[in-house]
Design an enzyme around this catalytic site. Structure first.
Site, PDB file in Angstrom:
ATOM      1  N   SER A  58     -31.261 -45.755  26.231  1.00 16.55           N
ATOM      2  CA  SER A  58     -30.827 -44.345  26.214  1.00 16.55           C
ATOM      3  C   SER A  58     -29.343 -44.195  25.907  1.00 16.55           C
ATOM      4  CB  SER A  58     -31.128 -43.691  27.567  1.00 16.55           C
ATOM      5  OG  SER A  58     -30.410 -44.355  28.590  1.00 16.55           O
ATOM      6  N   ASP A  59     -28.600 -45.293  26.057  1.00 14.86           N
ATOM      7  CA  ASP A  59     -27.172 -45.262  25.722  1.00 14.86           C
ATOM      8  C   ASP A  59     -26.770 -46.693  25.370  1.00 14.86           C
ATOM      9  OD1 ASP A  59     -27.436 -44.970  28.963  1.00 14.86           O
ATOM     10  OD2 ASP A  59     -25.954 -46.466  28.435  1.00 14.86           O
ATOM     11  N   ARG A  86     -35.531 -37.573  23.942  1.00 16.91           N
ATOM     12  CA  ARG A  86     -35.842 -38.368  25.133  1.00 16.91           C
ATOM     13  C   ARG A  86     -37.330 -38.394  25.433  1.00 16.91           C
ATOM     14  NH1 ARG A  86     -31.322 -39.688  28.934  1.00 16.91           N
ATOM     15  NH2 ARG A  86     -29.572 -39.507  27.524  1.00 16.91           N
ATOM     16  N   GLY A 145     -37.660 -43.673  37.251  1.00 20.37           N
ATOM     17  CA  GLY A 145     -36.648 -43.373  38.257  1.00 20.37           C
ATOM     18  C   GLY A 145     -36.662 -41.891  38.622  1.00 20.37           C
ATOM     19  N   ARG A 187     -42.321 -50.420  36.056  1.00 17.78           N
ATOM     20  CA  ARG A 187     -41.191 -49.503  35.958  1.00 17.78           C
ATOM     21  C   ARG A 187     -41.109 -48.989  34.532  1.00 17.78           C
ATOM     22  NH1 ARG A 187     -36.366 -47.324  36.302  1.00 17.78           N
ATOM     23  NH2 ARG A 187     -34.614 -48.143  35.122  1.00 17.78           N
ATOM     24  N   ARG A 246     -39.198 -35.589  50.102  1.00 22.07           N
ATOM     25  CA  ARG A 246     -37.841 -35.678  49.534  1.00 22.07           C
ATOM     26  C   ARG A 246     -37.790 -35.352  48.046  1.00 22.07           C
ATOM     27  NH1 ARG A 246     -33.891 -39.245  52.692  1.00 22.07           N
ATOM     28  NH2 ARG A 246     -34.892 -39.309  54.711  1.00 22.07           N
ATOM     29  N   GLY A 251     -38.407 -46.946  32.593  1.00 24.38           N
ATOM     30  CA  GLY A 251     -37.080 -46.384  32.812  1.00 24.38           C
ATOM     31  C   GLY A 251     -36.235 -46.389  31.560  1.00 24.38           C
ATOM     32  N   SER A 252     -34.953 -46.166  31.770  1.00 25.74           N
ATOM     33  CA  SER A 252     -34.022 -46.211  30.650  1.00 25.74           C
ATOM     34  C   SER A 252     -32.972 -47.277  30.955  1.00 25.74           C
ATOM     35  CB  SER A 252     -33.357 -44.853  30.434  1.00 25.74           C
ATOM     36  OG  SER A 252     -32.643 -44.487  31.585  1.00 25.74           O
ATOM     37  N   ARG A 312     -39.711 -36.949  35.561  1.00 31.80           N
ATOM     38  CA  ARG A 312     -40.381 -37.746  34.530  1.00 31.80           C
ATOM     39  C   ARG A 312     -41.777 -38.129  35.007  1.00 31.80           C
ATOM     40  NH1 ARG A 312     -36.443 -40.861  31.399  1.00 31.80           N
ATOM     41  NH2 ARG A 312     -35.375 -39.230  30.246  1.00 31.80           N
TER      42      ARG A 312
END
Ligand code: HPA
Length: 234
Positions: free
Chosen positions: A203-204, A217, A20, A87, A43, A89-90, A24
């Site tokens: 991650s959480d 991380r 995302g 993907r 962007r 991701g977290s 990263r």
């Protein structure tokens, strides 16, 4: 070149890893790829192409949320010929057995409003991962002794959800974790006949409210990048 990806024709590999966070993408490309070259900065959504064990690989940021990922995945598949999209991701853990730092391999992704699923009208389409990628990722994670869970996840539309009863039902039905992109990726992959997988580090945690310390991380994310690369070329 497309509206959102400034790469020239041929600068995007058939295999694309999609974190995302664009930073990263930069970190993963500079850490794991040989000769990473910046191919997109439109962007600020950084994308790099390099090689891994002789295979050409692009690592392109997707942004957060399904509408953002949808833009990049559509252009990567339709305009640049991407064939394998993973993907990286977290997610937030949603089961007691799912611990911070564990890796979730998303077999399927539930959602309220996958942007591209409007085409199905009232059909509740079940988007799923590519089996060959899923199997290879699980084997790669086991070989690395990374604690791994395989099952359903939830692709949410809002990070700051104020409906705790919803989470209770997800948890009750075995949903492993919550993120915000996978359902759209799987939907588009099905539509265009390409391979997709979502790998997520926890991650959480929605039950324990623990969070991955910032200094851990990179290590957790790095394991997942290597699992993704091994799965893509298994
Ligand atoms: N909710 C939604 N998306 C997420 C979370 C979360 O708790 N953690 C990481 N991505």
């Amino acid at each position: 070149m497309t509206i959102h990806i400034g790469a020239k024709p041929g600068q995007i590999a058939e295999t694309v890893l999609m974190p995302g966070d664009p930073y990263r993408a930069k970190w993963a490309a500079q850490t794991f790829l040989e000769n990473p070259e910046l191919v997109n900065e439109t962007r600020g959504m950084l994308g790099y192409t390099g090689t891994w064990r002789g295979h050409s690989v692009t690592i392109q940021g997707s942004g957060m949320g399904m509408p953002s990922l949808s833009i990049y995945a559509n252009e990567l598949i339709r305009d640049f010929g991407a064939k394998t999209l993973i993907r990286i991701g977290s997610c937030g853990g949603m089961q007691d057995k799912v611990k911070i730092r564990d890796v979730i391999v998303a077999m399927t992704a539930s959602s309220f409003s996958t942007p591209s699923s409007g085409i199905f009208r009232e059909l509740n389409f079940a988007p799923c991962a590519d089996w060959s990628l899923l199997q290879a990722a699980v084997l790669a994670a086991e070989a690395r002794k990374v604690p791994t869970h395989v099952g359903g996840i939830y692709s949410a539309d809002v990070f700051y959800d104020e409906r705790p009863d919803l989470n209770e039902q997800m948890i009750r039905h075995g949903i492993l974790g919550v993120e915000m992109e996978a359902a759209e990726l799987y939907n588009l992959a099905a539509r265009y006949g390409v391979r997709a997988l979502a790998l997520l580090t926890v991650s959480d945690h929605l039950i324990t409210h623990e969070a991955l310390p910032a200094e851990d991380r990179e290590k957790s994310f790095g394991d997942m990048v290597e699992i993704a690369l091994e799965a893509a070329f298994a």
